[in-house]
Write an enzyme that holds these catalytic residues in place. Structure first.
Site, PDB file in Angstrom:
ATOM      1  N   CYS A 137       0.822  -1.217   0.000  1.00 16.52           N
ATOM      2  CA  CYS A 137       0.000   0.000   0.000  1.00 16.52           C
ATOM      3  C   CYS A 137       0.852   1.262   0.000  1.00 16.52           C
ATOM      4  O   CYS A 137       0.363   2.343   0.293  1.00 16.52           O
ATOM      5  CB  CYS A 137      -0.883   0.059   1.241  1.00 16.52           C
TER       6      CYS A 137
ATOM      7  N   PRO B 180      -6.376  -5.180   7.690  1.00 17.22           N
ATOM      8  CA  PRO B 180      -5.321  -6.131   7.345  1.00 17.22           C
ATOM      9  C   PRO B 180      -4.084  -5.516   6.719  1.00 17.22           C
ATOM     10  O   PRO B 180      -3.153  -6.211   6.396  1.00 17.22           O
ATOM     11  CB  PRO B 180      -6.005  -7.035   6.322  1.00 17.22           C
ATOM     12  N   CYS B 181      -4.068  -4.203   6.542  1.00 20.15           N
ATOM     13  CA  CYS B 181      -3.021  -3.617   5.714  1.00 20.15           C
ATOM     14  C   CYS B 181      -1.597  -3.986   6.129  1.00 20.15           C
ATOM     15  O   CYS B 181      -0.770  -4.258   5.291  1.00 20.15           O
ATOM     16  CB  CYS B 181      -3.173  -2.093   5.663  1.00 20.15           C
ATOM     17  N   GLY B 182      -1.303  -4.008   7.426  1.00 18.05           N
ATOM     18  CA  GLY B 182       0.088  -4.287   7.815  1.00 18.05           C
ATOM     19  C   GLY B 182       0.390  -5.746   8.103  1.00 18.05           C
ATOM     20  O   GLY B 182       1.534  -6.108   8.359  1.00 18.05           O
TER      21      GLY B 182
END
Lengths: 362, 225
Positions: A137, B180-182
């Site tokens: 991201c 959940p990004c990390g």
């Protein structure tokens, strides 16, 4: 590229918005609001335009705005154009919606606290798309707050120029066009787009962010006008799976291939009855599936290698496929579709009406 | 597995296998809790004899009580096991609802937990919801008040990026979701520290995620059999 993008950004749905009768306190009731809604926008963003029509007639209390179409509460985080393409089998112009300022159905809809909720939902989708395209991201995370705000505002205002400026800081990547990359390939195959030469950043993962909205139309209807209205979101299958493009030499990965890949439940290869005994292994390995020439299968949740048993009459059928209000030919290369028809958060939203022969469905 | 090249994510089938391993170890090592069940869930109606395995792990009706010591005690209806063993207020099943601490404000909340695979991020994601004994759903604010102190602080500081209310991928209802990004980053670190089989992915993952919502796992679960 830019021309198609302009058409997408200029797309709008004429709305005729009625205040729900339970919230009308004046006689005569107020006339409906006529609003032109950008396809790539979201319904709650229209509130500043709508509210003036009704503010004098609302009962006292705090506003908790929600929209409804023929009794179905509308999910506010789905872009307006997608809602229209999905819920109006026969496009209704203007599209008659009902607005409520009270009685938010919080058991059905996630809360919406105005523009901020929509913005964060957008940014989270942007991050998700970033992750799918780049494997991380970082692009979105490294955008400053003010850049993110600028990007968001360009969406709110459906301002393509501003969006292009802001999103240049966000390397969104494009899908490598099968033909543009092969400079020596014969020209009859080539479908060069204007500006294609500029789009040199290829997606690192080869994956495309796609969101499918699948409606199983059980009743056979000839005319879209006769399509039964959707009375519950449980009748729509929302499939949020990245599309993995499998390239084969000389072959083009089409939109049709993409849909089949994304819906292995419907279009996967069927098993012959005699292979029933292989059933008990429910946790198959990815290795197995890869080794079995599964060029049409997408991200691995198929457990066993399957063989083709094709009986055309009984197969599920795509009755209608809409993206950005158009019905692209199924043979269109998916790279073109994804690069040109995606939404600002980089997702391709596809509405699919399928007909599944009921006798065979489980 | 080449540790250095691995990005911390897992495939859908690896998730299914890991879920099975997780559920088995949990059952073995956490007898005070009900077992996690695997819910087969179909995104799209299956056609004919096509076989697709998709599902998620579910643990429901977990009762969480916040005592006046700011410790979160999680238990199951009729049974109790505490996160912090040093808490003197160890309640047994009979006194659970009354909360012997005498704190009138400590009322039991019930949680449902679902561990669902995210095809986009290629990691598990925790979804949960909470409700009172009368069945009323809790809002995000109320849930915050029940979370362990650390989580509540992080939640406060980044309202939109830590725990958010989102639609359950299968159930069409609002649930809470832990972002959940990390995940892949810290999963990669965890696996680098101790070499493990992919099957243990979920166990390791839950050892980080569980405490955020007040569910810790016994250390035995982290050891390979």
């Amino acid at each position: 590229m830019k021309e198609a993008q302009e058409f997408v950004w200029m797309g709008a749905i004429p709305l005729q918005i009625h205040l729900h009768e339970s919230e009308v306190t004046t006689v005569p009731p107020p006339p409906p609001a006529l609003i032109l809604a950008p396809r790539i926008g979201y319904l709650p963003l229209l509130l500043p335009l709508i509210k003036p029509y009704f503010s004098s007639t609302l009962p006292p209390g705090v506003d908790t705005v929600w929209f409804e179409y023929k009794g179905l509460p509308l999910k506010w985080y789905i872009p307006t154009g997608v809602l229209f393409d999905l819920l109006c089998a026969e496009p209704e112009r203007p599209w008659n919606l009902t607005i409520h300022f009270r009685g938010y159905p919080s058991h059905l809809l996630i809360p919406c606290e105005g523009e901020d909720s929509v913005k964060w939902n957008f940014i989270n989708s942007l991050k998700e798309a970033d992750y799918i395209i780049n494997g991380n991201c970082k692009n979105v995370m490294h955008m400053s707050q003010s850049d993110q705000l600028e990007l968001w505002n360009s969406v709110v205002n459906a301002n393509l120029e501003a969006f292009i400026r802001s999103s240049s800081k966000l390397k969104s990547g494009t899908i490598e066009d099968d033909y543009a990359s092969k400079s020596s390939s014969s020209s009859q195959k080539s479908q060069k787009m204007i500006g294609e030469a500029d789009t040199s950043v290829q997606t690192k993962t080869g994956k495309v962010p796609v969101r499918l909205y699948v409606w199983n139309v059980s009743a056979d209807f000839g005319d879209m006008e006769d399509a039964p209205p959707i009375d519950s979101w449980d009748r729509i299958s929302y499939v949020n799976r990245p599309l993995e493009i499998h390239r084969e030499e000389g072959k083009c990965f089409t939109l049709h291939d993409a849909i089949k890949t994304l819906l292995p439940e419907l279009f996967g290869k069927k098993r012959k009855p005699s292979e029933g005994e292989n059933d008990e292994q429910s946790f198959g390995s990815e290795e197995e599936t890869k080794n079995n020439r599964m060029t049409e299968e997408g991200e691995g949740n198929l457990s066993l290698p399957l063989e083709t048993v094709s009986t055309a009459d009984d197969d599920p059928e795509i009755k209608l496929l809409r993206i950005q209000g158009i019905e692209p030919k199924l043979e269109t290369p998916i790279s073109w579709v994804a690069n040109h028809l995606r939404h600002p958060e980089n997702f391709l939203h596809v509405c699919v009406y399928v007909k599944i022969p009921s006798a065979k469905s489980l | 597995m080449d540790e250095s090249a691995w990005d911390g994510t897992l495939s859908a089938s690896e998730f299914s296998a890991s879920a099975q391993a997780f559920a088995e170890k949990w059952k073995l090592n956490n007898p005070a809790y009900p077992p996690w069940t695997w819910v087969k869930s179909l995104k799209v109606p299956i056609f004919a004899t096509i076989k697709v395995e998709e599902g998620y792990l579910s643990l429901e009706n977990v009762c969480i009580v916040k005592s006046n010591d700011d410790e979160v005690a999680s238990c199951v209806e009729g049974e109790a096991s505490l996160c912090d063993k040093e808490d003197e207020e160890s309640t047994d099943s009979a006194t659970l609802v009354q909360t012997s601490s005498g704190n009138d404000n400590a009322q039991p909340y019930y949680f449902d937990f679902h561990i669902i695979y995210s095809a986009s991020f290629r990691v598990p994601v925790l979804y949960f919801r909470a409700y009172c004994s009368d069945g009323r759903s809790l809002g995000l604010n109320e849930i915050e008040s029940v979370l362990p102190a650390n989580s509540a602080k992080v939640l406060l500081e980044s309202k939109w990026t830590f725990i958010t209310q989102e639609e359950h991928p299968y159930l069409n209802r609002p649930w809470c979701k832990l972002h959940p990004c990390g995940s892949s980053d810290w999963m990669k670190l965890l696996f680098q520290a101790v070499e493990q089989a992919m099957e243990l992915y979920l166990v390791s993952w839950f050892s980080v995620v569980g405490p955020v919502i007040g569910l810790s796992i016994p250390i035995q679960m982290l050891k390979e059999p």
